[in-house]
Write a protein that holds these residues in place. Structure first.
Motif, mmCIF file in Angstrom:
data_model
loop_
_atom_site.group_PDB
_atom_site.id
_atom_site.type_symbol
_atom_site.label_atom_id
_atom_site.label_comp_id
_atom_site.label_asym_id
_atom_site.label_seq_id
_atom_site.Cartn_x
_atom_site.Cartn_y
_atom_site.Cartn_z
ATOM 1 N N LYS A 215 0.841 -1.202 0.000
ATOM 2 C CA LYS A 215 0.000 0.000 0.000
ATOM 3 C C LYS A 215 0.871 1.245 0.000
ATOM 4 C CE LYS A 215 -3.587 -2.362 2.706
ATOM 5 N NZ LYS A 215 -4.374 -2.349 3.972
ATOM 6 N N GLY A 216 0.271 2.336 -0.396
ATOM 7 C CA GLY A 216 0.927 3.634 -0.323
ATOM 8 C C GLY A 216 2.228 3.691 -1.090
ATOM 9 N N ALA A 217 3.250 4.218 -0.428
ATOM 10 C CA ALA A 217 4.542 4.414 -1.080
ATOM 11 C C ALA A 217 5.148 3.102 -1.549
ATOM 12 C CB ALA A 217 5.500 5.135 -0.128
ATOM 13 N N LEU A 220 4.052 2.068 -4.951
ATOM 14 C CA LEU A 220 4.719 2.832 -6.007
ATOM 15 C C LEU A 220 6.170 2.373 -6.184
ATOM 16 C CD1 LEU A 220 3.273 6.367 -5.182
ATOM 17 C CD2 LEU A 220 2.499 4.722 -6.901
ATOM 18 N N ASP A 333 10.258 -1.129 5.326
ATOM 19 C CA ASP A 333 8.927 -0.541 5.346
ATOM 20 C C ASP A 333 8.344 -0.587 6.752
ATOM 21 O OD1 ASP A 333 6.739 0.567 3.645
ATOM 22 O OD2 ASP A 333 5.651 -1.145 4.471
ATOM 23 N N THR A 335 4.958 -0.497 7.306
ATOM 24 C CA THR A 335 3.590 -1.011 7.279
ATOM 25 C C THR A 335 3.540 -2.514 7.053
ATOM 26 O OG1 THR A 335 3.346 -0.632 4.887
ATOM 27 C CG2 THR A 335 2.757 1.185 6.361
ATOM 28 N N ASN A 389 9.391 8.068 -3.487
ATOM 29 C CA ASN A 389 8.832 7.003 -2.649
ATOM 30 C C ASN A 389 9.902 6.091 -2.070
ATOM 31 O OD1 ASN A 389 5.750 7.264 -3.071
ATOM 32 N ND2 ASN A 389 6.573 7.387 -5.137
ATOM 33 N N PRO A 393 10.906 5.486 5.312
ATOM 34 C CA PRO A 393 9.640 5.820 5.959
ATOM 35 C C PRO A 393 9.864 6.495 7.304
ATOM 36 C CG PRO A 393 10.052 3.470 6.123
ATOM 37 C CD PRO A 393 11.103 4.037 5.212
#
Length: 399
Positions: A215-217, A220, A333, A335, A389, A393
């Protein structure tokens, strides 16, 4: 959530014969060597089974399918048992799968063997990149690019054993058995270094999802991996044809195009850790996208052999960083845990490598090979746009 404990219970041995960095490097070289050995004997195995080009292409798709199917399962195994343990077990399975390619008695069973080989290759790809991400995090500076350079070096050495085996008149069966055992004996001793992956704490009764979309960054970042994977796959399958059709050269000279691409990629990956540590991941990716886009445009714009060779080399320089940077970002990451995150990003990258050459072929049939290569230029520019991206994080205070 990740336990905030350290990666290893004892101080990490960064100097000596057995170190975490050497262990991961050995696994990358082993993975590349097995793949290079297989690639070097494709003509011999195709001849053994009297395969047409169409049938060989279908069988090769089964290898890619095996890799993609293995990604989510391996991500879950890494999360449960740790990246180092999974990598070393899968390395043994991978060697058995390599031997299975030579023992397959029919084209149908060869397809099954290729599926197993692809699954083992892909599984080790996920687990060793998860391990590499942990070692990079513990080391505290970019080192992922050097690991991928070791894969490229191992692949080249594996292919060289194929050249030697052909000149010694060794069958693929003998080659794979001897080569597989020798590679394991050389690589696995380095892998036995103290290493504990971070533990994943879960709520009681929580289920492990087999496959989780990023998801999110991170999604991408996966698209960036797809762009690079598509470019690398297209260069491997269509680079020589591009030279034959555009530069009007012979097939022998055309084969040097991919050599220019590959050598440039290895050189750039060897220098990658230094460059990334100086520029940062985002600026390094932007530079990479610019190099890849400029190289493809140079190759498209001029029909001369030197210009195309330079363009292909620039593309090799440009694509060199993207996959290592994508895996490094996935391994850090906030997440997703490293195993599933790297599996998800790997799926994007392999998907690009699988479907990219098909897309180039359709565009070449509809327009021309030159117009088809414009797709690579466009995707390289997309890498530039998506580069932010790759920024680390922001850690939440409630971890």
């Amino acid at each position: 959530m990740h336990n905030p404990s350290t990666f290893a219970n004892a101080p990490l041995p960064w100097n000596g014969l057995r170190t975490p960095r050497k262990a991961v490097s050995a696994m990358f070289m082993l993975n590349g060597a097995f793949f290079g050995m297989w690639a070097s004997r494709v003509p011999a195995i195709a001849q053994m089974h009297q395969l047409s080009e169409t049938m060989l292409g279908i069988l090769l798709l089964s290898m890619c399918a095996g890799a993609i199917v293995s990604f989510p399962t391996t991500g879950s195994l890494v999360e449960r048992y740790g990246s180092a343990s999974v990598t070393k077990v899968v390395a043994l399975v991978y060697s058995a799968a390599l031997a299975g390619l030579a023992f397959a008695p029919s084209a149908l069973l060869l397809g099954a063997a290729l599926f197993a080989f692809g699954a083992a290759h892909g599984a080790m790809d996920v687990s060793m990149n998860a391990w590499a991400g942990e070692v990079e995090k513990a080391r505290g500076k970019p080192i992922m690019s050097s690991f991928h350079a070791m894969w490229s070096l191992g692949s080249g050495l594996g292919a060289a054993t194929g050249f030697l085996a052909v000149h010694l008149a060794l069958s693929p069966m003998v080659h794979f058995l001897i080569g597989g055992v020798v590679c394991l004996l050389l690589a696995l001793p380095f892998g036995y270094v103290a290493w504990s992956s971070p533990r994943i704490e879960r709520k009681p009764g929580a289920k492990r999802a087999l496959f989780v979309l990023p998801k999110g960054a991170l999604a991408l970042v996966g698209i960036m991996g797809l762009c690079a994977g598509l470019g690398e796959g297209a260069m491997g399958d269509w680079g020589a044809i591009f030279l034959v059709q555009v530069a009007q050269t012979n097939e022998g000279t055309a084969a040097l195009g991919y050599t220019c691409f590959s050598v440039a990629m290895v050189v750039m990956r060897l220098a990658g850790d230094f460059i990334i540590s100086r520029l940062g991941a985002v600026r390094a990716a932007r530079m990479s996208g610019l190099l890849a886009a400029s190289g493809s445009l140079l190759a498209i714009s001029f029909a001369s052999l030197p210009a195309i060779f330079v363009g292909f080399a620039m593309m090799g320089l440009g694509y060199a960083f993207i996959v290592p940077l994508a895996f490094s970002r996935a391994g850090n990451d906030d997440t997703m845990s490293p195993g599933p995150a790297i599996a998800a990003v790997a799926t994007f990258g392999y998907g690009g490598g699988l479907f990219g050459p098909v897309a180039i072929g359709l565009l070449a049939d509809t327009f021309s090979i030159r117009w088809a290569f414009l797709l690579l230029s466009s995707l390289a520019l997309l890498i530039i746009l998506l580069a932010p991206n790759l920024a680390p994080p922001q850690k939440s205070a409630a971890r």
